[in-house]
Scaffold this motif. Structure first.
Motif, short mmCIF file in Angstrom:
data_model
loop_
_atom_site.label_atom_id
_atom_site.label_comp_id
_atom_site.label_asym_id
_atom_site.label_seq_id
_atom_site.Cartn_x
_atom_site.Cartn_y
_atom_site.Cartn_z
N THR A 238 -22.91 -12.45 -19.01
CA THR A 238 -24.36 -12.60 -18.82
C THR A 238 -25.11 -11.75 -19.83
OG1 THR A 238 -24.10 -13.06 -16.46
CG2 THR A 238 -26.26 -12.29 -17.19
N GLY A 239 -26.11 -12.36 -20.47
CA GLY A 239 -26.90 -11.67 -21.48
C GLY A 239 -26.32 -11.73 -22.87
N LYS A 240 -25.14 -12.36 -23.04
CA LYS A 240 -24.51 -12.48 -24.34
C LYS A 240 -24.84 -13.83 -24.97
CE LYS A 240 -22.27 -8.57 -23.84
NZ LYS A 240 -22.65 -7.36 -24.63
N LYS A 241 -25.00 -13.82 -26.28
CA LYS A 241 -25.29 -15.04 -27.03
C LYS A 241 -24.04 -15.45 -27.80
CE LYS A 241 -29.23 -15.30 -29.21
NZ LYS A 241 -30.25 -15.13 -30.29
N ALA A 242 -23.56 -16.68 -27.54
CA ALA A 242 -22.30 -17.14 -28.12
C ALA A 242 -22.50 -18.40 -28.94
CB ALA A 242 -21.27 -17.41 -27.01
N LEU A 243 -21.71 -18.52 -30.00
CA LEU A 243 -21.68 -19.73 -30.82
C LEU A 243 -20.22 -20.15 -30.99
CD1 LEU A 243 -22.94 -21.86 -32.74
CD2 LEU A 243 -22.75 -20.16 -34.58
N VAL A 244 -19.94 -21.41 -30.68
CA VAL A 244 -18.61 -21.97 -30.87
C VAL A 244 -18.70 -23.03 -31.96
CG1 VAL A 244 -16.68 -23.21 -29.80
CG2 VAL A 244 -18.04 -21.58 -28.44
N ALA B 191 -22.51 -16.71 -20.63
CA ALA B 191 -23.04 -16.60 -21.99
C ALA B 191 -24.04 -17.72 -22.29
CB ALA B 191 -21.91 -16.64 -23.01
N GLU B 192 -25.05 -17.39 -23.04
CA GLU B 192 -25.95 -18.40 -23.60
C GLU B 192 -25.23 -19.02 -24.79
OE1 GLU B 192 -29.94 -18.47 -26.38
OE2 GLU B 192 -29.78 -16.87 -24.87
N THR B 193 -24.76 -20.24 -24.61
CA THR B 193 -23.78 -20.81 -25.53
C THR B 193 -24.34 -21.98 -26.32
OG1 THR B 193 -22.03 -20.20 -23.96
CG2 THR B 193 -21.45 -21.78 -25.68
N THR B 194 -24.07 -21.96 -27.62
CA THR B 194 -24.36 -23.08 -28.52
C THR B 194 -23.05 -23.49 -29.16
OG1 THR B 194 -26.58 -22.24 -29.00
CG2 THR B 194 -25.65 -23.82 -30.58
N ASP C 232 -23.61 -12.25 -30.16
CA ASP C 232 -22.64 -11.33 -29.57
C ASP C 232 -21.22 -11.86 -29.72
OD1 ASP C 232 -24.49 -9.35 -28.08
OD2 ASP C 232 -25.21 -11.32 -27.41
N ILE C 233 -21.09 -13.19 -29.77
CA ILE C 233 -19.77 -13.83 -29.78
C ILE C 233 -19.77 -14.99 -30.77
CG2 ILE C 233 -18.12 -15.18 -28.41
CD1 ILE C 233 -19.37 -13.74 -25.92
N LEU C 234 -18.79 -15.02 -31.64
CA LEU C 234 -18.53 -16.18 -32.50
C LEU C 234 -17.09 -16.62 -32.28
CD1 LEU C 234 -19.28 -18.13 -34.89
CD2 LEU C 234 -18.22 -16.43 -36.38
N ARG D 160 -23.14 -10.20 -40.37
CA ARG D 160 -24.33 -9.62 -41.01
C ARG D 160 -25.43 -9.35 -40.00
NH1 ARG D 160 -23.59 -10.14 -46.52
NH2 ARG D 160 -22.34 -11.94 -47.17
N GLN D 161 -25.54 -10.22 -39.00
CA GLN D 161 -26.63 -10.07 -38.03
C GLN D 161 -26.14 -9.89 -36.60
OE1 GLN D 161 -28.74 -13.66 -39.03
NE2 GLN D 161 -27.48 -14.97 -37.73
N MET D 162 -24.83 -9.70 -36.43
CA MET D 162 -24.24 -9.56 -35.10
C MET D 162 -24.55 -8.20 -34.51
SD MET D 162 -20.24 -10.21 -34.07
CE MET D 162 -20.39 -11.99 -33.83
N HIS D 163 -24.72 -8.17 -33.19
CA HIS D 163 -24.88 -6.90 -32.50
C HIS D 163 -23.61 -6.05 -32.63
CE1 HIS D 163 -28.67 -7.99 -30.69
NE2 HIS D 163 -28.14 -9.08 -30.13
N ASP D 164 -23.79 -4.74 -32.70
CA ASP D 164 -22.62 -3.86 -32.66
C ASP D 164 -21.85 -4.14 -31.38
OD1 ASP D 164 -23.56 -2.82 -35.00
OD2 ASP D 164 -23.99 -0.83 -34.21
N GLY D 165 -20.51 -4.08 -31.48
CA GLY D 165 -19.69 -4.40 -30.33
C GLY D 165 -19.48 -5.88 -30.13
#
Length: 237
Positions: free
Chosen positions: A5-11, A31-34, A77-79, A119-124
């Motif tokens: 929850t609160g994480k932004k993910a791209l697959v 996750a907020e997923t695209t 947050d996630i790729l 380049r634009q990812m959150h730390d962690g």
């Protein structure tokens, strides 16, 4: 549990098979997923309707197009890079253009996507690339070019893990063996050959691969990086 929850993910490559299972799992975990898709528009829309994920059409061989998708998503947050193709056959007979496109999708694509995202990812943050057990073992002829691309993923993951480690960004590869998908069905013509190399003689299900991805992008895997995680029924043992 909504561990993401609160994480932004791209697959990248998420409309079918393993990719679709990953999208479903990430969305279910909060996750907020695209996800991107190539030509499977109908399947992509059905998955979006089912999960609430967002879809974007992009050719995974087109570095500029994929880079725009990543830039448009902002700080991730996630790729997860699932997009991949397999070109198999005798090395002396394979179409060089088909091999080059496979390298574009399986090697150049994941590398540039990981760098662009970082380049634009959150730390962690978390980066996972879907590789293959064939990066470790190619036990039959006709797979040299494919195995080349999956071995390249291994080196990429190790190197990027060190490059991004000071920001707590982890980089890992998941290496499936045979998985029950449209491209490699569990009752297909290659079944007996593939199972002959395995300790557990069955195809994995896409949801099992998604479960390993879910662990790697979750809160318990913050120290896991630069590694290849085989899920192959002992194919590479």
């Amino acid at each position: 549990m909504a561990t993401l929850t609160g994480k932004k993910a791209l697959v990248l490559g998420g409309s079918r098979g393993i990719g679709a299972a990953i999208v479903e799992r990430l969305a279910a975990d909060g996750a907020e997923t695209t996800f991107t898709y190539g030509g499977s528009a109908e399947a992509a829309q059905a998955l979006a309707d089912k999960t609430g994920a967002k879809t974007v059409q992009a050719d995974s061989a087109d570095r500029v197009a994929v880079g725009k998708v990543i830039a448009d998503r902002g700080a991730l947050d996630i790729l997860v890079v699932n997009a991949g193709v397999g070109v198999l056959g005798p090395a002396l007979e394979l179409d060089p253009k088909a091999v080059d496109r496979m390298i574009d999708i399986n090697v150049r694509g994941p590398y540039h996507a990981a760098v662009d995202a970082a380049r634009q990812m959150h730390d962690g943050g978390r980066i996972v690339i879907i590789g293959s057990v064939n990066g470790d073992r190619m036990p039959f002829p006709g797979g040299a070019a494919y195995a080349l691309t999956k071995s390249a993923v291994q080196g990429m993951v190790r190197g990027l893990a060190r490059d991004f480690g000071d920001r707590g960004i982890t980089v890992n590869s998941v290496q499936p063996g045979p998985v029950n998908t449209d491209l490699n069905p569990e009752d297909g013509p290659m079944k007996e050959l593939m199972h002959s190399f395995m300790a557990i003689k069955r195809h994995a299900q896409p949801e099992e691969i998604a479960g390993m991805v879910a662990y790697l992008v979750g809160p318990e895997a913050a120290i896991v990086t630069g590694a290849q995680h085989s899920i192959d029924g002992g194919f590479g043992a």
